[in-house]
Every structure is written in C-alpha cells, then in structure tokens.
Write a protein that holds these residues in place. Structure first.
Motif, PDB file in Angstrom:
ATOM      1  N   ASP A   1       0.888  -1.212   0.042  1.00 35.11           N
ATOM      2  CA  ASP A   1      -0.192   0.072   0.071  1.00 35.11           C
ATOM      3  C   ASP A   1       0.881   1.276   0.005  1.00 35.11           C
ATOM      4  O   ASP A   1       2.032   1.170   0.372  1.00 35.11           O
ATOM      5  CB  ASP A   1      -0.863   0.132   1.114  1.00 35.11           C
ATOM      6  CG  ASP A   1      -1.966  -1.008   1.098  1.00 35.11           C
ATOM      7  OD1 ASP A   1      -2.104  -1.810   0.171  1.00 35.11           O
ATOM      8  OD2 ASP A   1      -2.804  -0.923   2.142  1.00 35.11           O
TER       9      ASP A   1
ATOM     10  N   PHE B   1      -1.446  -1.361  -4.114  1.00 40.97           N
ATOM     11  CA  PHE B   1      -2.545  -0.476  -4.005  1.00 40.97           C
ATOM     12  C   PHE B   1      -1.899   0.917  -4.009  1.00 40.97           C
ATOM     13  O   PHE B   1      -1.225   1.277  -2.703  1.00 40.97           O
ATOM     14  CB  PHE B   1      -3.335  -0.574  -2.717  1.00 40.97           C
ATOM     15  CG  PHE B   1      -4.092  -1.967  -2.852  1.00 40.97           C
ATOM     16  CD1 PHE B   1      -5.439  -1.960  -3.729  1.00 40.97           C
ATOM     17  CD2 PHE B   1      -3.773  -3.241  -2.412  1.00 40.97           C
ATOM     18  CE1 PHE B   1      -6.032  -2.855  -3.722  1.00 40.97           C
ATOM     19  CE2 PHE B   1      -4.584  -4.394  -2.804  1.00 40.97           C
ATOM     20  CZ  PHE B   1      -5.681  -4.288  -3.453  1.00 40.97           C
TER      21      PHE B   1
ATOM     22  N   HIS C   1      -5.887   3.209  -4.193  1.00 36.91           N
ATOM     23  CA  HIS C   1      -5.796   3.386  -2.686  1.00 36.91           C
ATOM     24  C   HIS C   1      -5.920   4.805  -2.427  1.00 36.91           C
ATOM     25  O   HIS C   1      -5.733   5.420  -1.328  1.00 36.91           O
ATOM     26  CB  HIS C   1      -4.442   3.161  -2.372  1.00 36.91           C
ATOM     27  CG  HIS C   1      -4.118   2.679  -0.889  1.00 36.91           C
ATOM     28  ND1 HIS C   1      -5.201   1.990  -0.163  1.00 36.91           N
ATOM     29  CD2 HIS C   1      -3.471   3.204  -0.091  1.00 36.91           C
ATOM     30  CE1 HIS C   1      -4.791   2.028   1.153  1.00 36.91           C
ATOM     31  NE2 HIS C   1      -3.818   2.538   1.272  1.00 36.91           N
TER      32      HIS C   1
ATOM     33  N   ARG D   1      -8.812  -0.203  -2.277  1.00 39.71           N
ATOM     34  CA  ARG D   1      -8.750  -0.657  -0.677  1.00 39.71           C
ATOM     35  C   ARG D   1      -8.623   0.904  -0.054  1.00 39.71           C
ATOM     36  O   ARG D   1      -7.841   1.821  -0.373  1.00 39.71           O
ATOM     37  CB  ARG D   1      -7.257  -1.148  -0.582  1.00 39.71           C
ATOM     38  CG  ARG D   1      -6.933  -1.393   0.914  1.00 39.71           C
ATOM     39  CD  ARG D   1      -5.579  -2.098   1.094  1.00 39.71           C
ATOM     40  NE  ARG D   1      -5.764  -3.530   0.917  1.00 39.71           N
ATOM     41  CZ  ARG D   1      -4.656  -4.503   1.071  1.00 39.71           C
ATOM     42  NH1 ARG D   1      -3.651  -4.122   0.966  1.00 39.71           N
ATOM     43  NH2 ARG D   1      -5.095  -5.632   1.007  1.00 39.71           N
TER      44      ARG D   1
END
Length: 276
Positions: A67, A92, A118, A156
């Motif tokens: 992430d 992400f 994200h 996400r």
C-alpha cells in the motif's frame, strides 16, 4: 462492295459476341472456384490456436499486497526483490504519489504486477463529504488509467475504513467494494517499524491459504530503519520453505472468509515474475 461490308460487319459482331461470352464464362468460372474454396475452408476444422493458461499453484496461495506507494525510497527495492524471488504482487497505489512518480507506476505495470486504487491523499473516508469521497476515488483512477492505459478494478480503503458515500462511488465506478486483508496474529506490521525479524514473523504468521497480506512500500515505512527491509526476501524464502505459493488479488463473486469478508480471491498470476 456493300455485300463485302455486310460480311465484315457480321464477322465483327460474331467476334464481339464470342469475346463477351468468353469473358462472362471466365468471370463465372472464377466465382465458381472462389465459392468452392470458401466451402472447403468452411468444412475444415478450426485451426488449433494455443490459449494462454495460468500455471498450476504449487501450494496454498498467499498474496503480498503493498500500500501507499509508489515511493522512490522503497518501491524500486521491493520490485527488485520480487523479480529475484519470482513473485508477482498487488500494489494499491496512492494517487498523489502515482502522479509524482509515473515512471515507478509504469515499472510496476511493465513488470507484470497488479495495480489497485488506494485513494488520492490517503484520507480517513468516514470523515469525508460525499463529494470529497468521489474526488479521492475517481481522481486516482484517472491518474492510474492515464499512466498505465488500464483502469483499475480493485480499491482498498486507507486504514480499511469505509463509508457509505464512498461505497456508492465504488459501485458506480465498478471498483471492488474495498479490499481488506488477513490479520489474525496481532503481531506488529511493517508500518510500526518493529525491525526485519518481527516483520518477517508477522508475514509468516499471517500466511494461510488465500490470505492477502498487508504490507507497504511508502508512507510510514519510509521512516523505518533501512535494515528492516531485509524482512522481504527472508519472508518470501520462509514461506516457500513452508510450501506456499504466491498469487495476486482478483475480484470474486463471494466474500472471502480469510480476508474479512472482502469479495476477493488470491489467484495464480498470469503476468509478472510469478507467472512462469
């Protein structure tokens, strides 16, 4: 003289008629041969065209997911380790970071990894207005689509915190309704800077079949000691030793009991270092 002219004229007329008839016969013959070829081609079995198939999983599948990137400090290192270890991962990406580092986004794409949305600035979505939520989601998709040529399908939430307004936008944009992860161990994650050994232990502890494991290649981890990043090759080697295989996140038509009810599955990668 007139009789001779009539004879010559008659001969010319007969010659012209014969020429036209021969031409028509030739055209008809060509058309007939073309029709025969078409009929023969239609009767032949279809050519055997090989269809690319994913390889078979060699063991229980886990997905490494990263992430907050990309970041010039860490993303390149993560990509190098994944390449060396033959692992395809899911990234992400944060929209503002992607806009600042399109070269890294393209590298992630070119090396065959999966890219998800994200948000643009990593906000806390329950605190946003509906318009702000829409901006965070759609702006990031626009940036990623412009850089990669492909619209993301995975989303996400930052911190895993959703909102009803954002869920509506995700449905309208045909994005996944929030990809969560497997976290049962309560061990410290990489963003808490616990060191290489503890992050490795966290990854190994979270590894069960179909688990999406939460990691980062930007954000708070940029400030962790550089030595902590030794966890990544160590964790991959440890999981391989336990018989695990590595996959990527895909949308699924049912909730995952492993990943907090997210409608996802971990699938064998079709591209990237882990596809071969």
């Amino acid at each position: 003289m007139k009789r001779r002219r009539r004879i010559v004229l008659a001969v010319l007329v007969l010659f012209a008629a014969a020429t036209v008839g021969a031409g028509a016969f030739f055209v008809d013959a060509v058309r007939s041969r073309e029709a025969e070829r078409a009929a023969l081609a239609a009767a032949l079995p279809p050519a055997a065209v090989p269809v690319a198939q994913p390889r078979q999983a060699t063991g229980p599948l886990v997905a490494l997911t990263f992430d907050d990137g990309p970041s010039p400090q860490r993303t390149g290192y993560v990509l190098e380790v994944l390449k060396q270890k033959g692992v395809t991962a899911t990234f992400f990406l944060q929209g503002d970071h992607a806009a600042r580092h399109p070269d890294l986004v393209k590298r992630i794409r070119d090396e065959g990894h999966v890219i998800g949305n994200h948000s643009f600035t990593h906000p806390t979505f329950p605190e946003l207005t509906p318009d702000q939520a829409r901006e965070e989601i759609t702006r990031t998709s626009e940036v990623l689509t412009e850089i990669t040529g492909t619209a993301p399908t995975l989303f996400r939430y930052p911190h895993g915190e959703s909102s009803a307004a954002a869920d509506e936008v995700l449905a309208q944009e045909r994005l996944s309704p929030g990809v969560l992860w497997h976290w049962d161990s309560n061990l410290a994650g990489d963003f808490e800077c616990p060191g290489a050994a503890k992050v490795r232990d966290y990854v190994v502890a979270e590894a069960v079949d179909q688990a999406a494991i939460l990691l980062h290649d930007a954000g708070d981890t940029v400030d962790c000691p550089i030595e902590q990043w030794d966890y990544l090759p160590q964790a991959i080697d440890a999981l391989k030793a336990k018989g695990f295989d590595f996959g990527v996140v895909e949308l699924a038509d049912r909730p995952s009991a492993v990943n907090q009810g997210s409608s996802i599955r971990v699938a064998v990668p079709r591209t990237g270092p882990g596809a071969a």
